[in-house]
Design a protein around this motif. Structure first.
Motif, PDB file in Angstrom:
ATOM      1  N   PRO A   1       3.811  16.064 -25.945  1.00  0.00           N
ATOM      2  CA  PRO A   1       3.916  14.696 -25.375  1.00  0.00           C
ATOM      3  C   PRO A   1       4.203  14.502 -23.835  1.00  0.00           C
ATOM      4  CG  PRO A   1       6.059  15.440 -26.402  1.00  0.00           C
ATOM      5  CD  PRO A   1       5.099  16.645 -26.442  1.00  0.00           C
ATOM      6  N   ARG A   2       4.085  13.323 -23.485  1.00  0.00           N
ATOM      7  CA  ARG A   2       4.379  13.280 -22.029  1.00  0.00           C
ATOM      8  C   ARG A   2       6.024  13.397 -21.824  1.00  0.00           C
ATOM      9  NH1 ARG A   2       1.447   7.452 -22.051  1.00  0.00           N
ATOM     10  NH2 ARG A   2      -0.791   8.169 -21.979  1.00  0.00           N
ATOM     11  N   SER A   3       6.340  13.637 -20.643  1.00  0.00           N
ATOM     12  CA  SER A   3       7.629  14.110 -20.118  1.00  0.00           C
ATOM     13  C   SER A   3       8.250  13.543 -19.100  1.00  0.00           C
ATOM     14  CB  SER A   3       7.673  15.696 -20.353  1.00  0.00           C
ATOM     15  OG  SER A   3       9.040  15.942 -19.907  1.00  0.00           O
ATOM     16  N   SER A   4       9.595  13.342 -19.268  1.00  0.00           N
ATOM     17  CA  SER A   4      10.294  12.789 -17.804  1.00  0.00           C
ATOM     18  C   SER A   4      11.063  14.129 -17.241  1.00  0.00           C
ATOM     19  CB  SER A   4      11.538  11.752 -18.124  1.00  0.00           C
ATOM     20  OG  SER A   4      10.646  10.732 -18.506  1.00  0.00           O
TER      21      SER A   4
ATOM     22  N   LYS B   1      -0.471  16.263 -14.869  1.00  0.00           N
ATOM     23  CA  LYS B   1      -0.919  14.837 -14.369  1.00  0.00           C
ATOM     24  C   LYS B   1       0.314  13.976 -14.196  1.00  0.00           C
ATOM     25  CE  LYS B   1      -5.678  15.104 -16.127  1.00  0.00           C
ATOM     26  NZ  LYS B   1      -6.146  15.688 -15.156  1.00  0.00           N
ATOM     27  N   LEU B   2       0.457  13.230 -12.937  1.00  0.00           N
ATOM     28  CA  LEU B   2       1.673  12.585 -13.003  1.00  0.00           C
ATOM     29  C   LEU B   2       1.193  11.096 -13.373  1.00  0.00           C
ATOM     30  CD1 LEU B   2       4.364  11.670 -11.928  1.00  0.00           C
ATOM     31  CD2 LEU B   2       3.372  11.511  -9.421  1.00  0.00           C
ATOM     32  N   LEU B   3       1.937  10.454 -14.379  1.00  0.00           N
ATOM     33  CA  LEU B   3       1.546   8.907 -14.693  1.00  0.00           C
ATOM     34  C   LEU B   3       2.666   7.996 -14.455  1.00  0.00           C
ATOM     35  CD1 LEU B   3       1.053  11.325 -17.438  1.00  0.00           C
ATOM     36  CD2 LEU B   3      -0.301   9.578 -17.890  1.00  0.00           C
ATOM     37  N   LYS B   4       2.189   6.848 -14.460  1.00  0.00           N
ATOM     38  CA  LYS B   4       3.005   5.689 -13.815  1.00  0.00           C
ATOM     39  C   LYS B   4       2.459   4.526 -14.795  1.00  0.00           C
ATOM     40  CE  LYS B   4       4.821   2.141 -10.664  1.00  0.00           C
ATOM     41  NZ  LYS B   4       4.617   1.570  -9.377  1.00  0.00           N
ATOM     42  N   ASN B   5       3.472   4.267 -16.069  1.00  0.00           N
ATOM     43  CA  ASN B   5       3.002   3.187 -16.898  1.00  0.00           C
ATOM     44  C   ASN B   5       1.952   3.556 -17.819  1.00  0.00           C
ATOM     45  OD1 ASN B   5       5.245   1.614 -16.117  1.00  0.00           O
ATOM     46  ND2 ASN B   5       4.071   0.447 -14.561  1.00  0.00           N
ATOM     47  N   GLY B   6       1.875   5.044 -17.895  1.00  0.00           N
ATOM     48  CA  GLY B   6       0.731   5.601 -18.795  1.00  0.00           C
ATOM     49  C   GLY B   6      -0.594   5.738 -17.948  1.00  0.00           C
TER      50      GLY B   6
ATOM     51  N   ASN C   1       0.830  -1.152   0.074  1.00  0.00           N
ATOM     52  CA  ASN C   1       0.078   0.158   0.034  1.00  0.00           C
ATOM     53  C   ASN C   1       0.825   1.207  -0.039  1.00  0.00           C
ATOM     54  OD1 ASN C   1      -2.301  -1.255   0.046  1.00  0.00           O
ATOM     55  ND2 ASN C   1      -2.270  -1.871   2.456  1.00  0.00           N
ATOM     56  N   PRO C   2       1.528   1.561  -1.267  1.00  0.00           N
ATOM     57  CA  PRO C   2       2.255   2.739  -1.234  1.00  0.00           C
ATOM     58  C   PRO C   2       1.630   3.978  -0.868  1.00  0.00           C
ATOM     59  CG  PRO C   2       1.960   2.064  -3.457  1.00  0.00           C
ATOM     60  CD  PRO C   2       1.226   0.933  -2.310  1.00  0.00           C
ATOM     61  N   PRO C   3       2.128   4.890  -0.472  1.00  0.00           N
ATOM     62  CA  PRO C   3       1.428   6.475  -0.016  1.00  0.00           C
ATOM     63  C   PRO C   3       1.060   6.778  -1.434  1.00  0.00           C
ATOM     64  CG  PRO C   3       3.760   6.286   0.388  1.00  0.00           C
ATOM     65  CD  PRO C   3       3.485   5.029   0.118  1.00  0.00           C
ATOM     66  N   PRO C   4      -0.022   7.595  -1.540  1.00  0.00           N
ATOM     67  CA  PRO C   4      -0.181   8.248  -2.708  1.00  0.00           C
ATOM     68  C   PRO C   4       0.779   9.140  -3.121  1.00  0.00           C
ATOM     69  CG  PRO C   4      -1.751   9.168  -0.826  1.00  0.00           C
ATOM     70  CD  PRO C   4      -0.954   8.092  -0.531  1.00  0.00           C
ATOM     71  N   SER C   5       0.808   9.374  -4.571  1.00  0.00           N
ATOM     72  CA  SER C   5       2.041  10.264  -5.029  1.00  0.00           C
ATOM     73  C   SER C   5       1.202  11.678  -5.094  1.00  0.00           C
ATOM     74  CB  SER C   5       2.465   9.702  -6.479  1.00  0.00           C
ATOM     75  OG  SER C   5       3.078   8.439  -6.320  1.00  0.00           O
ATOM     76  N   LYS C   6       2.233  12.552  -5.045  1.00  0.00           N
ATOM     77  CA  LYS C   6       1.891  14.090  -5.333  1.00  0.00           C
ATOM     78  C   LYS C   6       2.455  14.490  -6.523  1.00  0.00           C
ATOM     79  CE  LYS C   6       0.791  14.294  -0.417  1.00  0.00           C
ATOM     80  NZ  LYS C   6       1.387  14.789   1.015  1.00  0.00           N
TER      81      LYS C   6
ATOM     82  N   SER D   1       6.234  24.905 -14.414  1.00  0.00           N
ATOM     83  CA  SER D   1       7.118  24.068 -13.635  1.00  0.00           C
ATOM     84  C   SER D   1       6.346  23.357 -12.644  1.00  0.00           C
ATOM     85  CB  SER D   1       8.484  24.619 -13.387  1.00  0.00           C
ATOM     86  OG  SER D   1       8.073  25.665 -12.289  1.00  0.00           O
ATOM     87  N   VAL D   2       6.649  22.007 -12.390  1.00  0.00           N
ATOM     88  CA  VAL D   2       5.919  21.067 -11.371  1.00  0.00           C
ATOM     89  C   VAL D   2       6.996  20.449 -10.536  1.00  0.00           C
ATOM     90  CG1 VAL D   2       4.001  20.740 -12.925  1.00  0.00           C
ATOM     91  CG2 VAL D   2       5.800  18.940 -13.046  1.00  0.00           C
ATOM     92  N   SER D   3       6.531  20.036  -9.228  1.00  0.00           N
ATOM     93  CA  SER D   3       7.213  19.396  -8.289  1.00  0.00           C
ATOM     94  C   SER D   3       6.645  17.874  -8.039  1.00  0.00           C
ATOM     95  CB  SER D   3       7.465  20.056  -7.262  1.00  0.00           C
ATOM     96  OG  SER D   3       7.978  19.316  -6.362  1.00  0.00           O
ATOM     97  N   THR D   4       7.336  17.021  -8.045  1.00  0.00           N
ATOM     98  CA  THR D   4       6.751  15.769  -7.735  1.00  0.00           C
ATOM     99  C   THR D   4       7.379  15.093  -6.464  1.00  0.00           C
ATOM    100  OG1 THR D   4       8.008  14.387  -9.299  1.00  0.00           O
ATOM    101  CG2 THR D   4       6.195  15.127 -10.167  1.00  0.00           C
ATOM    102  N   ASP D   5       6.847  14.144  -5.877  1.00  0.00           N
ATOM    103  CA  ASP D   5       7.356  13.426  -4.746  1.00  0.00           C
ATOM    104  C   ASP D   5       8.099  12.369  -5.228  1.00  0.00           C
ATOM    105  OD1 ASP D   5       5.016  12.092  -5.058  1.00  0.00           O
ATOM    106  OD2 ASP D   5       4.630  11.843  -3.126  1.00  0.00           O
ATOM    107  N   THR D   6       7.712  11.876  -6.469  1.00  0.00           N
ATOM    108  CA  THR D   6       8.189  10.779  -7.207  1.00  0.00           C
ATOM    109  C   THR D   6       9.152  11.168  -8.251  1.00  0.00           C
ATOM    110  OG1 THR D   6       6.267   9.463  -6.845  1.00  0.00           O
ATOM    111  CG2 THR D   6       7.763   8.572  -8.379  1.00  0.00           C
ATOM    112  N   PRO D   7      10.600  10.631  -8.228  1.00  0.00           N
ATOM    113  CA  PRO D   7      11.578  11.145  -9.281  1.00  0.00           C
ATOM    114  C   PRO D   7      11.222  10.535 -10.739  1.00  0.00           C
ATOM    115  CG  PRO D   7      12.483   9.828  -7.399  1.00  0.00           C
ATOM    116  CD  PRO D   7      11.079   9.560  -7.231  1.00  0.00           C
ATOM    117  N   LEU D   8      11.063  11.393 -11.545  1.00  0.00           N
ATOM    118  CA  LEU D   8      10.677  11.223 -12.944  1.00  0.00           C
ATOM    119  C   LEU D   8      11.674  10.256 -13.670  1.00  0.00           C
ATOM    120  CD1 LEU D   8       9.256  14.480 -13.669  1.00  0.00           C
ATOM    121  CD2 LEU D   8       8.012  12.361 -13.123  1.00  0.00           C
TER     122      LEU D   8
END
Length: 192
Positions: A130-133, A152-157, A79-84, A106-113
Motif C-alpha cells: 500500500p501507499r505509505s506515510s 514515487k511521491l504522491l500528493k492526493n494520489g 508556482n511551488p518548486p518541484p518536489s524531490k 528507505s527514501v528521503s523527500t523534501d516534503t514531509p509525509l
C-alpha cells in the motif's frame, strides 16, 4: 457640556500613540547575569542602546469591520518548486546477501509525509504494497536474482515526483546449499 468636551479630548489624547525616545542600558552584575534597565549602573561598564520610535500600537478593530482573513494551515504557492524524492537504500547495482530474502528500502523527500503526501514502492514497475506515510520498507522473501526498484511521491494520489529505478541483486543460498542443523540432543556431524 464644556466639561464633557474637555474629558473627551483628554481621553483621546491619552489613547493617541506618542513617539518617545528610549535608552536601554545593559551590564553584567556581580553574579554574571545580564541586567537591563532604563537607568545606567552606578559604576562599571555598560552597553547603551538608543531607540527612537516605539513599535506601532495594535490596530483598533471596529465591531462592524470585516474579519481579517485567517491564514491557511498550508499556504498554497502559485508556482511551488518541484518536489524531490531520493532512494537512499539500496544503492544501484547493490548485491544483498540474505538467506531469508529480506531487503530494506528507505527514501528521503523534501516534503514531509503527512496528510496529503505519501510514497509508493514499485518493484519491476508495479506498485508493491500500500501507499505509505513512512519512508522505510522491510520487504520479505525477495527471490534470488535482479530486481528493479523505484519510489514515487504522491500528493492526493497524484504522482508529483519519482526516483530513477535502481537494480538490486538478491543472493540467497539455495535449499541444497544450506547446511543441515543437528536435531536437539544430537551432536554436530563433525563430532561423530
Amino acid at each position: 457640556m464644556k466639561m464633557i468636551k474637555i474629558g473627551t479630548t483628554l481621553i483621546a489624547l491619552t489613547l493617541m500613540p506618542v513617539a518617545v525616545a528610549t535608552t536601554i542600558y545593559s551590564w553584567k552584575d556581580a553574579n554574571g547575569k545580564t541586567v537591563f534597565s532604563d537607568h545606567p549602573p552606578e559604576s562599571g561598564q555598560y552597553d547603551q542602546q538608543h531607540y527612537d520610535d516605539p513599535p506601532p500600537p495594535p490596530p483598533v478593530l471596529d465591531a462592524e469591520a470585516e474579519p481579517l482573513p485567517q491564514p491557511s494551515a498550508e499556504p498554497e504557492l502559485k508556482n511551488p518548486p518541484p518536489s524531490k524524492v531520493s532512494l537512499l537504500t539500496p544503492n544501484h547495482e547493490q548485491t544483498v546477501r540474505d538467506n531469508a530474502g529480506r531487503l530494506s528500502v528507505s527514501v528521503s523527500t523534501d516534503t514531509p509525509l503527512r496528510e496529503h503526501y505519501q510514497v509508493q514502492l514499485y518493484v519491476a514497475g508495479q506498485p508493491f504494497g500500500p501507499r505509505s506515510s513512512v519512508n522505510q520498507w522491510q520487504v520479505e522473501n525477495v527471490d534470488r536474482g535482479a530486481h528493479e526498484l523505484s519510489v514515487k511521491l504522491l500528493k492526493n494520489g497524484k504522482i508529483i515526483a519519482s526516483t530513477s529505478p535502481v537494480t538490486v541483486f538478491m543472493h540467497r543460498a539455495s535449499k541444497g546449499q544450506l547446511p543441515s542443523l543437528p536435531k536437539v540432543g544430537q551432536p554436530p556431524a563433525e563430532a561423530l
